[in-house]
Design an enzyme around this catalytic site. Sequence first.
Site, PDB file in Angstrom:
ATOM      1  CE  LYS A  44       3.320   5.217  -0.362  1.00  0.00           C
ATOM      2  NZ  LYS A  44       4.924   4.531  -0.016  1.00  0.00           N
ATOM      3  CE1 TYR A 264      -0.920  35.089 -17.717  1.00  0.00           C
ATOM      4  CE2 TYR A 264      -1.554  32.870 -16.995  1.00  0.00           C
ATOM      5  CZ  TYR A 264      -1.526  34.246 -17.139  1.00  0.00           C
ATOM      6  OH  TYR A 264      -2.826  34.724 -16.422  1.00  0.00           O
TER       7      TYR A 264
HETATM    8  C1  PLP Z   1       4.518   3.286  -0.849  1.00  0.00           C
HETATM    9  C2  PLP Z   1       5.168   1.964  -0.568  1.00  0.00           C
HETATM   10  C3  PLP Z   1       4.822   0.809  -1.102  1.00  0.00           C
HETATM   11  C4  PLP Z   1       3.507   0.852  -2.197  1.00  0.00           C
HETATM   12  O1  PLP Z   1       4.684   1.038  -3.475  1.00  0.00           O
HETATM   13  P1  PLP Z   1       3.806   0.885  -4.832  1.00  0.00           P
HETATM   14  O2  PLP Z   1       5.122   1.109  -5.604  1.00  0.00           O
HETATM   15  O3  PLP Z   1       2.995   2.136  -5.031  1.00  0.00           O
HETATM   16  O4  PLP Z   1       3.111  -0.371  -5.078  1.00  0.00           O
HETATM   17  C5  PLP Z   1       5.033  -0.418  -0.543  1.00  0.00           C
HETATM   18  N1  PLP Z   1       6.003  -0.420   0.712  1.00  0.00           N
HETATM   19  C6  PLP Z   1       6.423   0.709   1.202  1.00  0.00           C
HETATM   20  C7  PLP Z   1       7.278   0.555   2.396  1.00  0.00           C
HETATM   21  C8  PLP Z   1       6.112   2.188   0.650  1.00  0.00           C
HETATM   22  O5  PLP Z   1       6.525   3.098   1.160  1.00  0.00           O
END
Ligand code: PLP
Length: 367
Positions: A44, A264
């Site tokens: 994702k 800045y």
């Molecule tokens: C994002 C997500 C993962 C992966 O999590 P990590 O901590 O990056 O391994 C797994 N399961 C779900 C439902 C998620 O939303």
Amino acid sequence: MKNNMPKGLQLQAATATIKTAALNHNLQRVKEFAPNCKVLAVVKANAYGHGLLPVANHLDEVDAFGVARIEEALTLRAGGVIKPILLLEGFYSLADLSIAVTNNIHTVVHTVEQLEALEQAQLDLPAQVWLKIDTGMNRLGVRPEQTEAVVKRLEACPNVAKPLRFISHFCCADELDNPFSAQQITCFDQVSSQYQGERSLAASAGIVAWPDSHYQWVRPGIMLYGVSPVETRSAASLGLKPVMTLSASLIAINDVKKGETVGYGARWQAERDTRIGVIAIGYGDGYPRMAPNGTPVLVNGRRVVTAGRVSMDMLSVDLGPDAKDKVGDKAVLWGDGLPAEEVAEHIGTIAYELVTKLTSRVVMQYV
Ligand SMILES: *Cc1c(COP(=O)(O)O)cnc(C)c1O
């Protein structure tokens, strides 16, 4: 026209170098932590900023992919990815549900609203459903005491392929001494063990720290990218290698006198005569503006620290009075030699956010 540029000047703007060998190395580590499990690689948010399609195309030995948005799933399909894809938050509309079933996109069902939509839908094929059970995070999922009734309705629904799969998510798996995770495992067992379907609970921290949570499917995200999922363990100590190295050139080197300020708001003041390096990366590239004075940066393999506010396109570091660094030399903001976890700690965030928030201006380089 007079040209003062040194011959051969070659400056590099913010560049994320993605090591695909490290990605596969980390996948092998997943398989060592969770032997005999199927792997749903979580890609994702543009594969946590690493590039959705290039990452998916290099992860040959996974069983499925996980995404948060249907657009991400369709990008994978358009790019030729044929493995199953799971929508981790389920579908957002009936139209998405139809698109999902025709594209072999599995869906989480976590609310009664999604269940009702499934019951009302007219689908060409039954949907592949992963029922999400809320075992204590209180974010997504049906409550344990609702599960039996929801399973009955899903099993009775012709739009749902059988057997159902079951999924849940840890809230504290990164804290090795927190008893919450064991309670979530017990809860997940109590509500799902009487059913036949495959089960999944562990994301990266669960894979590393909670072997009882592995079941049939593990869902690694951050550890695939070589970042430690556990607060108290470094990635190196878990055998993980950083996939992304974020770098940029020094584009100017300035001598400043004791008492002078940099950047800045004049928020950094030299305590001695020193040399300041200006690096071609800023918050316009996704390097956080919130990074305080003293955030580590690697220059020519040596640790230096940020000096003054991060600008949109640049930031400054204190190279020290005797620095021999030159314009064009390379600075590493995180990655090889400087874990993103450590930089995140200075900034008051987590490495997940650092790697995910790079902007489209950053040059992606796959090696
Ligand atoms: C994002 C997500 C993962 C992966 O999590 P990590 O901590 O990056 O391994 C797994 N399961 C779900 C439902 C998620 O939303």
